[in-house]
Design a protein around this motif. Structure first.
Motif, PDB file in Angstrom:
ATOM      1  N   PHE A   1      -2.244   2.349  -4.656  1.00 14.76           N
ATOM      2  CA  PHE A   1      -1.786   3.722  -4.477  1.00 14.76           C
ATOM      3  C   PHE A   1      -2.937   4.601  -4.015  1.00 14.76           C
ATOM      4  CE2 PHE A   1       1.318   2.027  -7.384  1.00 14.76           C
ATOM      5  CZ  PHE A   1       2.505   2.624  -6.996  1.00 14.76           C
ATOM      6  N   GLY A   2      -2.681   5.395  -2.999  1.00 19.95           N
ATOM      7  CA  GLY A   2      -3.654   6.380  -2.557  1.00 19.95           C
ATOM      8  C   GLY A   2      -3.744   7.524  -3.543  1.00 19.95           C
TER       9      GLY A   2
ATOM     10  N   VAL B   1       0.862  -1.174   0.000  1.00 19.98           N
ATOM     11  CA  VAL B   1       0.000   0.000   0.000  1.00 19.98           C
ATOM     12  C   VAL B   1       0.902   1.229   0.000  1.00 19.98           C
ATOM     13  CG1 VAL B   1      -1.685   1.356   1.310  1.00 19.98           C
ATOM     14  CG2 VAL B   1      -1.949  -1.123   1.129  1.00 19.98           C
ATOM     15  N   CYS B   2       0.599   2.156  -0.913  1.00 23.31           N
ATOM     16  CA  CYS B   2       1.330   3.407  -0.999  1.00 23.31           C
ATOM     17  C   CYS B   2       0.351   4.535  -0.691  1.00 23.31           C
ATOM     18  CB  CYS B   2       1.905   3.602  -2.397  1.00 23.31           C
ATOM     19  SG  CYS B   2       3.016   2.297  -2.949  1.00 23.31           S
ATOM     20  N   ALA B   3       0.578   5.221   0.397  1.00 23.03           N
ATOM     21  CA  ALA B   3      -0.269   6.351   0.789  1.00 23.03           C
ATOM     22  C   ALA B   3       0.592   7.324   1.566  1.00 23.03           C
ATOM     23  CB  ALA B   3      -1.448   5.874   1.633  1.00 23.03           C
ATOM     24  N   LEU B   4       0.238   8.574   1.501  1.00 25.80           N
ATOM     25  CA  LEU B   4       1.048   9.587   2.172  1.00 25.80           C
ATOM     26  C   LEU B   4       0.856   9.566   3.679  1.00 25.80           C
ATOM     27  CD1 LEU B   4       0.532  12.517  -0.366  1.00 25.80           C
ATOM     28  CD2 LEU B   4       2.316  10.753  -0.331  1.00 25.80           C
TER      29      LEU B   4
ATOM     30  N   ILE C   1      -4.010   6.385   7.576  1.00 24.89           N
ATOM     31  CA  ILE C   1      -4.926   5.696   6.666  1.00 24.89           C
ATOM     32  C   ILE C   1      -4.368   4.306   6.347  1.00 24.89           C
ATOM     33  CG2 ILE C   1      -5.903   5.706   4.327  1.00 24.89           C
ATOM     34  CD1 ILE C   1      -6.012   8.794   4.589  1.00 24.89           C
ATOM     35  N   GLY C   2      -3.079   4.222   6.120  1.00 26.81           N
ATOM     36  CA  GLY C   2      -2.446   2.961   5.736  1.00 26.81           C
ATOM     37  C   GLY C   2      -2.592   1.858   6.754  1.00 26.81           C
ATOM     38  N   LYS C   3      -2.422   2.184   8.025  1.00 23.66           N
ATOM     39  CA  LYS C   3      -2.481   1.144   9.055  1.00 23.66           C
ATOM     40  C   LYS C   3      -3.873   0.515   9.156  1.00 23.66           C
ATOM     41  CE  LYS C   3      -0.812   0.028  13.628  1.00 23.66           C
ATOM     42  NZ  LYS C   3       0.201  -0.937  13.232  1.00 23.66           N
ATOM     43  N   PRO C   4      -4.950   1.297   9.298  1.00 22.18           N
ATOM     44  CA  PRO C   4      -6.260   0.643   9.369  1.00 22.18           C
ATOM     45  C   PRO C   4      -6.635  -0.074   8.071  1.00 22.18           C
ATOM     46  CG  PRO C   4      -6.510   3.042   9.504  1.00 22.18           C
ATOM     47  CD  PRO C   4      -5.049   2.742   9.537  1.00 22.18           C
ATOM     48  N   VAL C   5      -6.250   0.471   6.925  1.00 22.49           N
ATOM     49  CA  VAL C   5      -6.551  -0.205   5.652  1.00 22.49           C
ATOM     50  C   VAL C   5      -5.868  -1.571   5.631  1.00 22.49           C
ATOM     51  CG1 VAL C   5      -6.131  -0.166   3.156  1.00 22.49           C
ATOM     52  CG2 VAL C   5      -7.039   1.860   4.299  1.00 22.49           C
ATOM     53  N   SER C   6      -4.607  -1.616   6.035  1.00 24.88           N
ATOM     54  CA  SER C   6      -3.882  -2.891   6.020  1.00 24.88           C
ATOM     55  C   SER C   6      -4.543  -3.916   6.943  1.00 24.88           C
ATOM     56  CB  SER C   6      -2.413  -2.700   6.386  1.00 24.88           C
ATOM     57  OG  SER C   6      -2.250  -2.336   7.731  1.00 24.88           O
ATOM     58  N   GLU C   7      -5.048  -3.464   8.076  1.00 27.01           N
ATOM     59  CA  GLU C   7      -5.719  -4.370   9.011  1.00 27.01           C
ATOM     60  C   GLU C   7      -7.076  -4.825   8.473  1.00 27.01           C
ATOM     61  OE1 GLU C   7      -5.618  -1.949  12.518  1.00 27.01           O
ATOM     62  OE2 GLU C   7      -3.483  -2.350  12.851  1.00 27.01           O
TER      63      GLU C   7
ATOM     64  N   HIS D   1       4.096  -4.329   3.062  1.00 26.43           N
ATOM     65  CA  HIS D   1       4.936  -3.131   3.133  1.00 26.43           C
ATOM     66  C   HIS D   1       4.081  -1.898   2.855  1.00 26.43           C
ATOM     67  CE1 HIS D   1       8.978  -1.443   3.302  1.00 26.43           C
ATOM     68  NE2 HIS D   1       8.685  -0.683   2.262  1.00 26.43           N
ATOM     69  N   PHE D   2       4.413  -0.819   3.520  1.00 27.09           N
ATOM     70  CA  PHE D   2       3.695   0.436   3.365  1.00 27.09           C
ATOM     71  C   PHE D   2       4.689   1.510   2.959  1.00 27.09           C
ATOM     72  CE2 PHE D   2       1.961   4.394   5.306  1.00 27.09           C
ATOM     73  CZ  PHE D   2       0.803   4.479   4.561  1.00 27.09           C
ATOM     74  N   ILE D   3       4.370   2.219   1.872  1.00 22.47           N
ATOM     75  CA  ILE D   3       5.264   3.231   1.297  1.00 22.47           C
ATOM     76  C   ILE D   3       4.581   4.592   1.362  1.00 22.47           C
ATOM     77  CG2 ILE D   3       6.378   3.982  -0.833  1.00 22.47           C
ATOM     78  CD1 ILE D   3       6.663   0.991  -1.565  1.00 22.47           C
ATOM     79  N   GLN D   4       5.348   5.639   1.736  1.00 17.14           N
ATOM     80  CA  GLN D   4       4.760   6.957   1.953  1.00 17.14           C
ATOM     81  C   GLN D   4       5.262   8.057   1.027  1.00 17.14           C
ATOM     82  OE1 GLN D   4       5.205   6.468   6.499  1.00 17.14           O
ATOM     83  NE2 GLN D   4       3.504   7.888   6.217  1.00 17.14           N
TER      84      GLN D   4
END
Length: 148
Positions: free
Chosen positions: A75-76, A9-12, A16-22, A32-35
């Motif tokens: 991508f966000g 997941v790529c989001a700034l 937002i990334g953490k709850p989406v991943s869960e 992996h999460f990219i910002q």
């Protein structure tokens, strides 16, 4: 697929990334999460090849299980479609399997300074789950970009 589909997941915003991943578990595993675009350009080639990213981890989002190549990248809306398409072209052929790239439709980009609604992570996870599920049901064998 018996094991969860490994995705990035790529989001700034990691808020937002953490709850989406869960919310994507158990069928889809954010490894992996990219910002930033720069981090995406540096890390995605390694992740598609089934390798660890070369940069140090800057957040606690994702399982960090790099034992399988990434099969999906989300991508966000903070990422421009042109940049995503350029990255996709650059890494074409890196992954041993088909990869779905999910990106924000530029015609639906919110105005600058717009604040997402409180349930935004749930909305994003719902859309991602639907798109990923459809791709998996269709065989998960086609490299493609899908806009949301």
């Amino acid at each position: 697929m018996s094991s969860p589909l490994p995705i990035v997941v790529c989001a700034l915003d990691d808020q937002i990334g953490k709850p989406v991943s869960e919310l994507l578990l158990p069928e889809f595993e954010v490894i992996h999460f990219i910002q930033s675009l720069e981090a995406a350009q540096a890390e995605i080639p390694h992740l598609l090849a089934g390798n660890d990213p070369k940069s140090k981890h800057t957040n606690d989002v994702g399982t960090k299980d790099y034992s399988r190549p990434v099969r999906a990248i989300i991508f966000g809306r903070g990422f421009d479609l042109e940049d995503i398409e350029a990255l996709r072209e650059k890494v074409a052929g890196t992954s041993p399997e088909a990869v779905i790239w999910i990106a924000g439709d530029p015609s639906r980009k919110p105005p600058p300074g717009a604040v997402p609604p409180p349930n935004y992570p749930q909305l994003v996870a719902g859309v991602a789950r639907k798109l990923l599920g459809g791709w998996v049901e269709a065989g998960a064998n086609k490299d493609e970009v899908i806009l949301y």
